[in-house]
Write a protein that holds these residues in place. Structure first.
Motif, PDB file in Angstrom:
ATOM      1  N   GLU A 136       0.823  -1.214   0.000  1.00 46.45           N
ATOM      2  CA  GLU A 136       0.000   0.000   0.000  1.00 46.45           C
ATOM      3  C   GLU A 136       0.854   1.260   0.000  1.00 46.45           C
ATOM      4  O   GLU A 136       0.354   2.350  -0.293  1.00 46.45           O
ATOM      5  N   SER A 137       2.153   1.125   0.292  1.00 48.41           N
ATOM      6  CA  SER A 137       3.044   2.281   0.297  1.00 48.41           C
ATOM      7  C   SER A 137       3.722   2.505  -1.051  1.00 48.41           C
ATOM      8  O   SER A 137       4.468   3.469  -1.227  1.00 48.41           O
ATOM      9  N   LEU A 139       4.518   3.690  -4.682  1.00 49.66           N
ATOM     10  CA  LEU A 139       4.169   4.870  -5.470  1.00 49.66           C
ATOM     11  C   LEU A 139       4.552   4.648  -6.931  1.00 49.66           C
ATOM     12  O   LEU A 139       5.638   4.148  -7.223  1.00 49.66           O
ATOM     13  N   PRO A 140       3.670   5.017  -7.875  1.00 48.76           N
ATOM     14  CA  PRO A 140       2.320   5.533  -7.648  1.00 48.76           C
ATOM     15  C   PRO A 140       1.428   4.472  -7.001  1.00 48.76           C
ATOM     16  O   PRO A 140       1.677   3.283  -7.137  1.00 48.76           O
ATOM     17  N   LYS A 141       0.418   4.915  -6.315  1.00 47.08           N
ATOM     18  CA  LYS A 141      -0.434   4.045  -5.508  1.00 47.08           C
ATOM     19  C   LYS A 141      -1.074   2.949  -6.364  1.00 47.08           C
ATOM     20  O   LYS A 141      -1.570   3.207  -7.462  1.00 47.08           O
ATOM     21  N   LEU A 142      -1.034   1.735  -5.845  1.00 44.47           N
ATOM     22  CA  LEU A 142      -1.608   0.594  -6.559  1.00 44.47           C
ATOM     23  C   LEU A 142      -3.108   0.505  -6.322  1.00 44.47           C
ATOM     24  O   LEU A 142      -3.585   0.823  -5.226  1.00 44.47           O
TER      25      LEU A 142
END
Length: 284
Positions: A136-137, A139-142
């Protein structure tokens, strides 16, 4: 059958080993092609892993290349007999990037595994909440479904630990990984407790490199060394935030074995490492 666009790590390795045998024998791709009354392009595609090859043809090439290493030839034939859909990670084909599948494949077939981890834990040791916090961290957000697929895949990699004859596993982890509060204090503590539990398994050796150590500072990337069923099929996987790649050249493998040996010498003994982890977990 058209050439594959994305051969797996095992398929590529089979081709690479056949190429090494050919070069060692002083044969050209054209000469190898003549053995099967085919063209040089087909041999090139086989050696790149883009085309498969039968066990019968591997044995025929072994004779042509004067290879008497029967253990290696049997191992190559085993790879050649594998097929898509045979293993659990094939369920993620088209869902996750091929690199995820390749790591699971290499871990599954390894005789032993050695990890060097600077700021995280080996995927086979990660609890669900910890793995989720990591993905979840990114980038870009999954998207949520991508995060879930990655978490599920990572947890399923841990099945190697539950086999009747699991591979011997050594993990050398830096204290920095123990101090990182990935997912927050509660998840970090839970992850450390799980790490202690896993480290007590007879097939697992976990060692910690403390900050206080002054001799080992080569911690620029994550390393996985997978021992093959024969030494010629050993492989190393280097991973960072941007890419992962497999290495199989003899000089590179020797370099990373030496690195792991040096890291082991710089680390705490397993029992001392467990106590060290327990102390940090209590601080949380």
């Amino acid at each position: 059958m058209p050439p594959r666009d994305n051969p797996t790590a095992r398929q590529a390795r089979l081709g690479a080993e056949l190429k090494k045998l050919r070069i060692r024998a002083g044969k050209t791709a054209r000469e190898a092609a003549g053995l099967f009354s085919t063209d040089q392009a087909r041999i090139s595609n086989i050696e790149s892993g883009r085309l498969g090859i039968s066990e019968e043809r591997i044995r025929k090439l072994a004779v042509f290349y004067d290879c008497v290493d029967t253990a290696l030839i049997e191992a190559l034939c085993t790879i050649a007999s594998e097929h898509r859909g045979q293993y659990w990670w094939d369920e993620y084909r088209g869902i996750l990037a091929p690199s995820f599948l390749d790591v699971a494949e290499v871990e599954h077939h390894a005789k032993y595994l050695r990890y060097l981890q600077p700021v995280t834990f080996p995927g086979v040791f990660q609890i669900e909440d910890y793995a989720r916090a990591l993905f979840e961290s990114v980038l870009p957000k999954l998207p949520a479904n991508e995060v879930q697929a990655r978490v599920d895949h990572r947890l399923r990699r841990q099945s190697i630990l539950d086999r009747e004859s699991p591979p011997d596993l050594e993990a050398i982890v830096h204290e920095a990984a123990l101090r990182m509060r990935i997912g927050g204090r509660k998840i970090a503590r839970k992850q450390l407790e799980h790490l202690i539990e896993v480290s007590e398994r007879p097939d697992v050796m976990l060692r910690i490199i403390p900050f206080a150590n002054e001799s080992f500072i080569n911690l620029t990337q994550t390393l996985l060394y997978a021992g093959g069923v024969v030494p010629q099929l050993d492989s190393a996987h280097l991973d960072n935030s941007f890419e992962g790649r497999f290495l199989d050249a003899a000089a590179e493998l020797d370099k990373y074995r030496t690195l792991l040996d040096f890291a082991e010498q710089a680390s705490l003994e397993p029992a001392e490492s467990r106590s060290f982890i327990h102390h940090i977990a209590r601080e949380l």
